[in-house]
Scaffold this motif. Structure first.
Motif, mmCIF file in Angstrom:
data_model
loop_
_atom_site.group_PDB
_atom_site.id
_atom_site.type_symbol
_atom_site.label_atom_id
_atom_site.label_comp_id
_atom_site.label_asym_id
_atom_site.label_seq_id
_atom_site.Cartn_x
_atom_site.Cartn_y
_atom_site.Cartn_z
ATOM 1 N N THR A 1 16.538 32.062 5.873
ATOM 2 C CA THR A 1 17.843 32.654 5.412
ATOM 3 C C THR A 1 18.432 32.186 4.066
ATOM 4 O O THR A 1 18.907 33.050 3.380
ATOM 5 C CB THR A 1 18.848 32.298 6.611
ATOM 6 N N VAL B 1 12.438 36.117 16.574
ATOM 7 C CA VAL B 1 12.902 37.312 16.501
ATOM 8 C C VAL B 1 14.414 37.436 16.433
ATOM 9 O O VAL B 1 15.255 37.839 15.543
ATOM 10 C CB VAL B 1 12.526 38.682 17.182
ATOM 11 N N LYS B 2 15.079 36.618 17.710
ATOM 12 C CA LYS B 2 16.491 36.601 17.726
ATOM 13 C C LYS B 2 17.187 35.863 16.515
ATOM 14 O O LYS B 2 18.018 36.684 15.768
ATOM 15 C CB LYS B 2 16.841 35.591 18.997
ATOM 16 N N HIS B 3 16.711 34.782 15.912
ATOM 17 C CA HIS B 3 17.322 33.983 14.908
ATOM 18 C C HIS B 3 16.850 34.918 13.816
ATOM 19 O O HIS B 3 17.604 34.551 12.731
ATOM 20 C CB HIS B 3 16.782 32.664 14.774
ATOM 21 N N GLN C 1 17.362 37.696 12.860
ATOM 22 C CA GLN C 1 18.406 38.616 12.668
ATOM 23 C C GLN C 1 19.348 38.105 11.452
ATOM 24 O O GLN C 1 19.877 38.853 10.591
ATOM 25 C CB GLN C 1 19.211 39.160 13.692
ATOM 26 N N ASN C 2 19.422 36.862 11.698
ATOM 27 C CA ASN C 2 20.271 36.116 10.493
ATOM 28 C C ASN C 2 19.440 36.134 9.318
ATOM 29 O O ASN C 2 20.313 36.368 8.286
ATOM 30 C CB ASN C 2 20.613 34.777 10.704
ATOM 31 N N ALA D 1 19.989 39.799 7.801
ATOM 32 C CA ALA D 1 21.272 40.187 7.522
ATOM 33 C C ALA D 1 21.899 39.279 6.099
ATOM 34 O O ALA D 1 22.988 40.053 5.499
ATOM 35 C CB ALA D 1 22.050 39.662 8.837
ATOM 36 N N SER E 1 6.296 37.775 14.849
ATOM 37 C CA SER E 1 7.562 37.306 13.759
ATOM 38 C C SER E 1 7.190 37.202 12.669
ATOM 39 O O SER E 1 6.200 36.284 12.339
ATOM 40 C CB SER E 1 8.136 36.022 14.265
ATOM 41 N N ILE F 1 11.342 42.054 14.227
ATOM 42 C CA ILE F 1 12.628 42.190 13.774
ATOM 43 C C ILE F 1 13.065 43.373 13.635
ATOM 44 O O ILE F 1 12.578 44.072 12.604
ATOM 45 C CB ILE F 1 13.221 41.130 12.625
ATOM 46 N N LYS F 2 14.176 43.824 14.336
ATOM 47 C CA LYS F 2 14.446 45.413 13.820
ATOM 48 C C LYS F 2 15.816 45.287 13.483
ATOM 49 O O LYS F 2 16.944 44.807 13.896
ATOM 50 C CB LYS F 2 14.702 46.130 15.303
ATOM 51 N N ALA F 3 16.020 46.432 12.351
ATOM 52 C CA ALA F 3 17.347 46.272 11.467
ATOM 53 C C ALA F 3 17.013 47.401 10.544
ATOM 54 O O ALA F 3 16.062 47.714 10.207
ATOM 55 C CB ALA F 3 17.555 44.796 10.861
#
Length: 443
Positions: A193, A251-253, A255-256, A259, A283, A287-289
């Motif tokens: 991030t 994958v969950k983290h 997203q940050n 983003a 990973s 990651i889906k975005a």
């Protein structure tokens, strides 16, 4: 004279609109003859041991080394330390694939892979050249600018030491393992991030991520953690469960991570395990975005690479990723294979799309890339689009968006630009090409 002035003006405009690609990798050779004309330079910084632009990164002239927290995006001390056998290995691999290797060359390669010292050297060599090779693909034949971002490999040992000191009842052990994986994933993604924020600060239009942790790589970490917690070797079922748990946390983290740079399109390599990302996961590829696109590899536009990960839910598009000729440090070149090479191919096109229409948002660039592919039967069950990127058609569509909607531009570009004729290459040794591993997130 007027014509010359107009040409100069056009060149200046093209340079001003040139898109920036953040190459998140193992560093890049900023002195390489292929990189120099397309090297990103921070206009607000000079190399004087001061933070001239006040962004917290001293001397980030061509990028930043997050491994050692300095502006040295490559360690030139490695130049000249590798034996010629490293490059020879990749050359013979390519010849074997095309059926051009001699019996003596094949015999040499088979013997070499039995040598543990050579395998160790190849690991160092691969990591050293990886980022420069990727960067070269991302800027080839374009005005694109390559920004070097050296990735931090996370140290796993403290994590495992912490588990070893923890006592837990049998019923609590899976819960403990899950919390530990979540903490490690959060720590890793916090670093990524920071990288994304750096890229966003410098207005990177595209970020290439030819790095990651695949399912098999995750198991190397999670199997050791399981042994510490459960005091035994995991069964295959438990091994898969633990690895899936860790990938899910990453994958969950993640997203940050994506983003943190909403105006940047992240292009991720699907992975080189030849496995389904829909089923097993990788990973950051999973990651889906709206500002993420994941890429599988092909040989030209002829067939899907045997080593490439796939998945009609998790892998969006395919691009050439076998025997790709590009730069390596020291003004040298090498043909290398991997989804690591397919990903910057797409990043290259994404940056050209952005250059054609700077107003396009990441989700629109992604839509153009996916909407202008060449459909291929061999990709129907491999990637979401069922197709391979068509760079010419994608750029034409982007140019059209200056005067019409993205959807209409895609539709018109499909009619205007036909698919190239696919040649057929005889695959003598189709599985002989071993991909260069993704830049590891964990060591």
């Amino acid at each position: 004279m007027k014509w010359i002035s107009l040409c100069v003006l056009a060149a200046m405009v093209a340079q001003a609109n040139a898109a920036t690609i953040a190459v998140i990798d193992s560093g890049l050779d900023y002195k390489h003859e292929m990189i120099v004309p397309n090297l990103w330079t921070n206009a607000g910084e000079v190399e004087d041991r001061r933070d001239n632009d006040g962004n917290g990164y001293q001397d980030d002239v061509h990028g930043w080394n997050f491994a050692e927290q300095n502006g040295n995006i490559i360690d030139y001390s490695y130049l000249g330390t590798f034996s010629p056998d490293c490059s020879k290995y990749f050359d013979i691999q390519g010849k074997m694939f095309l059926g051009q290797a001699t019996e003596s060359e094949i015999a040499w390669l088979k013997e070499k892979v039995k040598d543990p010292n050579f395998i160790k050297e190849m690991g160092k060599f691969g990591n050293f050249v990886h980022g420069t090779h990727v960067a070269g693909i991302s800027i080839r034949n374009t005005q694109n600018k390559a920004m070097g971002i050296k990735l931090i490999p996370t140290e796993v040992k403290p994590f495992l030491d912490g588990l070893a000191r923890t006592k837990a009842y049998q019923a609590d052990r899976w819960s403990l393992l899950e919390k530990a994986f979540d903490a490690l994933a959060a720590e890793q993604m916090k670093m990524l991030t920071d990288i994304a924020r750096f890229a966003a600060y410098h207005k990177a239009d595209v970020a290439n991520g030819s790095f990651g942790t695949g399912f098999n790589q995750a198991k190397m970490i999670t199997d050791n953690a399981y042994r510490i917690i459960f005091f035994k070797k995991p069964s295959e079922e438990d091994s898969n469960r633990a690895a899936a748990m860790f990938i899910a946390a990453m994958v969950k983290h993640g997203q940050n991570f994506v983003a943190a740079a909403p105006n940047t399109l992240f292009v991720f390599a699907a992975g080189n395990d030849g496995m389904s990302n829909d089923q097993f996961g990788t990973s950051p590829a999973n990651i889906k975005a709206d500002n993420v696109i994941t890429v599988g590899a092909t040989y030209k536009n002829e067939f899907f690479a045997p080593f490439s990960n796939y998945g009609t839910k998790m892998v969006d598009i395919a691009a050439p990723g076998m025997l790709i000729h590009s730069a390596i440090p020291g003004n040298e070149y090498l043909k290398v294979s991997g989804t690591s090479q397919a990903s910057p191919y797409v990043a290259n096109v994404a940056a050209q799309i952005k250059e054609a229409n700077p107003r396009l948002k990441p989700v629109e660039i992604k839509k153009i890339l996916m909407g202008t592919v060449d459909p291929k039967g061999f990709l129907a069950d491999k990637v979401a689009t069922g197709g391979i990127v068509n760079s010419e058609r994608a750029v034409v569509a982007a140019q059209m968006t200056n005067s019409m909607s993205v959807s209409e531009a895609i539709s018109r570009a499909k009619s205007a630009v036909k698919a190239p004729v696919a040649l057929r290459t005889e695959r003598v040794f189709p599985f002989s090409v071993v991909p260069m591993p993704l830049t590891p997130m964990f060591k």
